[in-house]
Design an enzyme around this catalytic site. Structure first.
Site, mmCIF file in Angstrom:
data_model
loop_
_atom_site.group_PDB
_atom_site.id
_atom_site.type_symbol
_atom_site.label_atom_id
_atom_site.label_comp_id
_atom_site.label_asym_id
_atom_site.label_seq_id
_atom_site.Cartn_x
_atom_site.Cartn_y
_atom_site.Cartn_z
ATOM 1 N N ARG A 162 0.847 -1.193 0.000
ATOM 2 C CA ARG A 162 0.000 0.000 0.000
ATOM 3 C C ARG A 162 0.885 1.246 0.000
ATOM 4 N NH1 ARG A 162 -3.262 -3.812 2.363
ATOM 5 N NH2 ARG A 162 -4.905 -4.321 0.861
ATOM 6 N N ASP A 191 0.391 -6.939 -3.100
ATOM 7 C CA ASP A 191 -1.028 -6.651 -2.906
ATOM 8 C C ASP A 191 -1.520 -5.893 -4.132
ATOM 9 O OD1 ASP A 191 -3.649 -6.147 -1.658
ATOM 10 O OD2 ASP A 191 -2.626 -6.674 0.193
ATOM 11 N N HIS A 266 -6.312 -10.080 -4.348
ATOM 12 C CA HIS A 266 -5.432 -8.975 -3.934
ATOM 13 C C HIS A 266 -4.221 -8.839 -4.853
ATOM 14 C CE1 HIS A 266 -6.859 -7.273 -0.081
ATOM 15 N NE2 HIS A 266 -7.443 -8.437 0.099
ATOM 16 N N ASP A 331 -6.458 -14.379 1.490
ATOM 17 C CA ASP A 331 -7.558 -13.655 2.150
ATOM 18 C C ASP A 331 -8.434 -12.902 1.146
ATOM 19 O OD1 ASP A 331 -5.252 -12.042 1.695
ATOM 20 O OD2 ASP A 331 -6.143 -10.467 2.911
ATOM 21 N N GLU A 332 -9.675 -12.679 1.577
ATOM 22 C CA GLU A 332 -10.592 -11.727 0.943
ATOM 23 C C GLU A 332 -10.695 -11.863 -0.575
ATOM 24 O OE1 GLU A 332 -10.514 -7.949 3.876
ATOM 25 O OE2 GLU A 332 -8.799 -8.078 2.546
ATOM 26 N N TRP A 398 -6.836 -14.172 11.510
ATOM 27 C CA TRP A 398 -6.930 -12.699 11.600
ATOM 28 C C TRP A 398 -8.349 -12.215 11.831
ATOM 29 C CZ3 TRP A 398 -9.203 -9.185 8.002
ATOM 30 C CH2 TRP A 398 -9.705 -9.761 6.831
ATOM 31 N N PHE A 424 -2.112 -3.421 14.208
ATOM 32 C CA PHE A 424 -1.479 -2.175 14.635
ATOM 33 C C PHE A 424 -1.743 -1.043 13.634
ATOM 34 C CE2 PHE A 424 2.051 -3.991 17.632
ATOM 35 C CZ PHE A 424 1.058 -4.543 18.418
ATOM 36 N N ASP A 425 -2.620 -1.302 12.645
ATOM 37 C CA ASP A 425 -3.053 -0.187 11.792
ATOM 38 C C ASP A 425 -4.225 0.548 12.441
ATOM 39 O OD1 ASP A 425 -4.634 -2.475 11.378
ATOM 40 O OD2 ASP A 425 -5.022 -2.017 9.272
ATOM 41 N N TRP A 473 -0.772 -2.867 8.421
ATOM 42 C CA TRP A 473 -1.211 -2.537 7.058
ATOM 43 C C TRP A 473 -1.012 -1.045 6.874
ATOM 44 C CZ3 TRP A 473 -2.052 -6.848 4.437
ATOM 45 C CH2 TRP A 473 -2.395 -7.997 5.148
ATOM 46 N N GLU A 475 -2.310 1.335 4.506
ATOM 47 C CA GLU A 475 -3.148 2.219 3.687
ATOM 48 C C GLU A 475 -2.959 3.677 4.097
ATOM 49 O OE1 GLU A 475 -4.160 -0.639 4.951
ATOM 50 O OE2 GLU A 475 -5.520 -1.680 3.574
HETATM 51 C C1 ACM Z 1 -6.181 -9.195 6.052
HETATM 52 O O1 ACM Z 1 -6.188 -8.311 6.932
HETATM 53 N N1 ACM Z 1 -6.843 -9.051 4.927
HETATM 54 C C2 ACM Z 1 -5.447 -10.438 6.242
#
Ligand code: ACM
Ligand code: ZN
Length: 766
Positions: A162, A191, A266, A331-332, A398, A424-425, A473, A475
């Site tokens: 990011r 990502d 992703h 993920d996702e 997670w 921790f974001d 993360w 962002e």
């Molecule tokens: C995640 O936070 N998408 C692993």
């Protein structure tokens, strides 16, 4: 006589205890302080057995550290009167990462079974020395430490997709990790928003996929997409040489780097580089930020070329990284493109799969087979459980701990990294006065209080919990300073969770030791959070009365509050115990420490006392299990939702709110209102309208008002609006409230066309 002795001890104690604090974080298993100290001076040598390569490397690490803080060049195996000895020797009871550290005025000895333990012994010793270059004497207090970790996976993750961070920051991150005995660096290299690792066979991954159009000025999810002709200039990547250098740097500090190569979702960055890897095979515009609607973000699971590509990529990754574990993400994954793709559907048929979840499982299992063939182990986010877990997979839990619990019960290894408190974001204080974060709150104390072994696991299953990890993360994290701020001091709390014995947990003691680390951060110019001064106001019911407690994480502080809406000061009422809420009020509270009001803004909570307080609410449609506030009767509990998404709101996703309240007896009423929240960033919108109806038998209802929304859907500032119906006073026993949800997230929003959220609280009846 006795009195004199007590007096003497009383005078001596503060002196001795100050001289004998080592303030080591994480707290060692056993530490015994003694009087006196060892001084590292010109009569000191470092003693290591010659011919042991690992010890030589440790010696270089040690001598360069001493040189950095003092300018002294410590001779190795010199003819000096005092020695610091690094000794690898078979030692029972401390495992592969443990160490013994014995300091007397005449010698220091670090003993361990391996280099890892030697490194940690040195890190404990370094924590007693000046943090930066000074001319202070290098005094190590006399002590005797026996120490070893509770968990073997002590992880820190960093997202460099990011936002890209230079190798210097990565090394700083590794240094900080090692200082606090963390041992696994999870490097999130891939990502949607950037591919960060050079792959020789596929140069476009970094020529194209590492760069995006700079749209820095927007909230992450709402950054506009690139327009045709805009050039992608923001980003960066690591060359394989840089990666090798970083791996060696980490190894010297006993840190294993686990690379994450995301798949099958992703990966808009990979698809921007090689469009043939996605289902549509169409080229796409350069990347921007969080908004990738209308972009392909998945690999095609029906295309064998994709697997060839990924095996080629992983082959280069494996050749670079010695780590036993390779992280494949997982993920996702939005499976919609697979549903529309002929190749993916053909794969489902050919492999006898039930659905797209099983297609993802097929994908991951196929990659695991490849990794196992290369003698590596696969780890992935907990979504890899869906559609069937790969035979030897390790699961990173997670989305809470449920995935981890499930995997451990299936005899699979697990790393715990639940959003709360391991992300921790999220904010760690305030959030007022903090840099913008992705939402949610993980304070220092919440991290400190974390227990990685869930109560649901028996002793045998608990052994599958390898440890825990924090994820950063990025962002909203664009600079090295901001990275520091997000992990300091929370990483120190996590270090104590994963290293120190559970029985050694001591929040007060941790805070005391933390003070010297804060001084070190100040001296080094590191950015960190000084603590959370927010007052947590917790309403609760007791014997039918609404009460509230107030608490703060700040040590040695008091809370002062007001109930009339005015700003609290240290002249306001001091909090001494639970406060009864006997009228509608706004409770405002501040933390006062050392005579000063702390924090940026008072904490506050609104309460309403009204006719429906405590009455049961029944719903025609289900609220989201994630946003149930304090239970089904939240809408009538007198506690108003706040601007924070998680606080006291009932959330509905894609369905209207249809609530029914039984007042118990017929009452005379003239006003009903429903409070709602809009939080554009989090896909929460005002309802289109709210309809209020009343009834005396619960069967036939009369509409008293329908109130339309007036807040624009594109209003970005978080807003609370009360939809209010005032009508001629009348009798009613039942109240029905209908809030019509927005049909979908609006055009131009990151959730464009997807179901909107409706957040409601409270139904006030007067
Ligand atoms: C995640 O936070 N998408 C692993
Ligand atoms: Zn496909």
């Amino acid at each position: 006589m006795v009195n004199k002795l007590i007096l003497l001890i009383a005078i001596m104690l503060p002196f001795i205890s100050r001289a004998q604090q080592a303030n080591i974080i994480p707290q060692p298993v056993s530490i015994k302080m003694a009087t006196g100290s060892f001084v590292i001076d010109n009569n000191t040598t470092l003693k290591v057995k010659t011919g042991n390569k690992e010890l030589q490397a440790a010696a270089v690490f040690f001598t360069s550290y001493i040189k950095n803080i003092s300018g002294k060049i410590l001779p190795v195996n010199g003819a000096k009167s005092k020695a610091i000895e690094l000794k690898i020797a078979k030692t029972d009871g401390i495992g592969q990462e443990g160490y013994l550290l014995q300091v007397t005025p005449a010698s220091i000895v670090i003993t361990a079974n391996s280099k890892a333990g030697i490194v940690y012994g040195m890190q404990s010793l370094f924590q007693t020395l000046p943090a930066v270059r000074t001319n202070f004497e290098l005094q190590v207090p006399c002590m005797n430490i026996e120490d070893y970790p509770r968990f073997k996976w002590r992880g820190m993750h960093l997202d460099v997709s990011r936002h890209f961070f230079a190798p210097e920051l990565i090394k700083e991150y590794i240094d900080l990790m090692s200082s606090y005995k963390m041992n696994t660096f999870h490097w999130h290299l891939v990502d949607d928003q950037g591919w960060r690792i050079e792959i020789k066979k596929y140069p476009k991954l970094t020529e194209v996929g590492a760069w995006r159009v700079d749209k820095l000025d927007k909230v992450w999810g709402d950054r506009p997409q690139a327009k045709a002709g805009e050039t992608a200039t923001y980003g960066g990547f690591y060359t394989q040489d840089q990666i090798r250098d970083i791996i060696a740097y980490a190894a010297q500090r006993n840190i294993t780097i686990v690379p994450e190569i995301e798949m099958p979702g992703h990966v808009a960055s990979a698809i921007a580089s090689y469009p043939e890897l996605c289902c549509t095979q169409q080229s796409q515009l350069p990347l921007t930020g969080g908004n990738y609607t209308n972009m392909s973000s998945n690999y095609c699971a029906g295309n064998d070329q994709v697997f060839t590509f990924l095996q080629d990529v992983l082959t280069e990754v494996i050749n670079l990284f010695p780590s036993k574990y390779i992280h494949i993400g997982g993920d996702e994954v939005d499976k919609t493109p697979w549903k529309k793709c002929d190749r993916c559907q053909a794969r489902i048929k050919a492999e006898g799969l039930k659905n797209e979840e099983e297609l993802q499982s097929y994908f991951i299992k196929r990659m695991e087979k490849f990794l196992i063939s290369k003698n590596r182990k696969m780890i992935g986010w907990d979504e890899i459980l869906e559609g069937g877990l790969a035979p030897e997979a390790t699961v990173m839990s997670w989305r809470g701990e449920a995935g981890g619990i499930q995997a451990a019960k299936m005899d699979h290894d697990v790393v715990m990294t639940p959003g709360s408190p391991c992300y921790f974001d999220h904010y760690q204080a305030g959030p007022e006065g903090e840099p913008m974060a992705i939402g949610g709150m993980n304070t220092l104390k919440r991290v400190y209080d974390y227990e990685p072994i869930p109560a649901e696991l028996n002793e045998q299953q608990a052994r599958y919990v390898l440890g825990a990890q924090a994820n950063l993360w990025t962002e909203y994290v664009t600079t090295a300073e901001h990275v520091e701020y997000m992990i300091l001091p929370r990483m120190l709390a996590l270090a104590e969770v994963v290293w120190s014995p559970k029985s050694a947990k001591d929040w007060m003691g941790f805070n005391e030791r933390l003070q010297s680390h804060f001084r070190a951060f100040d001296q080094k110019g590191l950015h960190y959070s000084k603590g959370d001064y927010k007052v947590t106001i917790k309403p609760f019911s007791q014997n039918g009365k609404l009460m509230a407690t107030m608490s703060t994480e700040a040590l040695n502080s008091d809370i002062y509050y007001t109930t009339n809406g005015s700003e609290p000061t240290k002249q306001s009422t001091k909090y001494e115990g639970p406060v009864q809420i006997n009228a509608s009020m706004i409770l405002k509270a501040v933390t006062v420490k050392d005579g000063k009001v702390m924090g940026v803004k008072p904490s506050q909570q609104s309460f309403v006392v009204h006719k429906a307080n405590g009455r049961d609410v029944t719903y025609a449609s289900k609220m989201s299990r994630y946003y149930m506030a304090d239970g089904p009767n939240s809408l009538t509990d007198g506690i108003r939702g706040t601007l924070a998404v998680g606080k006291y709101w009932h959330g509905f996703n894609g369905t209207d709110l249809l609530a029914n309240i039984d007042l118990g007896s017929e009452q005379s009423i003239y006003r009903i209102s429903l409070g709602c929240l809009q939080n554009y960033r989090d896909w929460i919108f005002m309802p289109q309208y709210v309809k209020f109806e009343v009834s005396s038998d619960g069967k036939s209802y009369t509409e008293v008002a329908t109130v339309n929304n007036t807040i624009p859907v594109n209003e970005q500032a978080a807003t609370i609006k009360d939809f209010v119906a005032v009508f001629p006073e009348q009798k009613a026993k039942f109240i029905r409230v209908t809030a019509k949800i927005l049909d979908a997230c609006p055009k131009g929003h990151s959730g464009d066309g997807k179901p909107a959220w409706l957040f409601a609280d409270e139904i006030v009846i007067q």
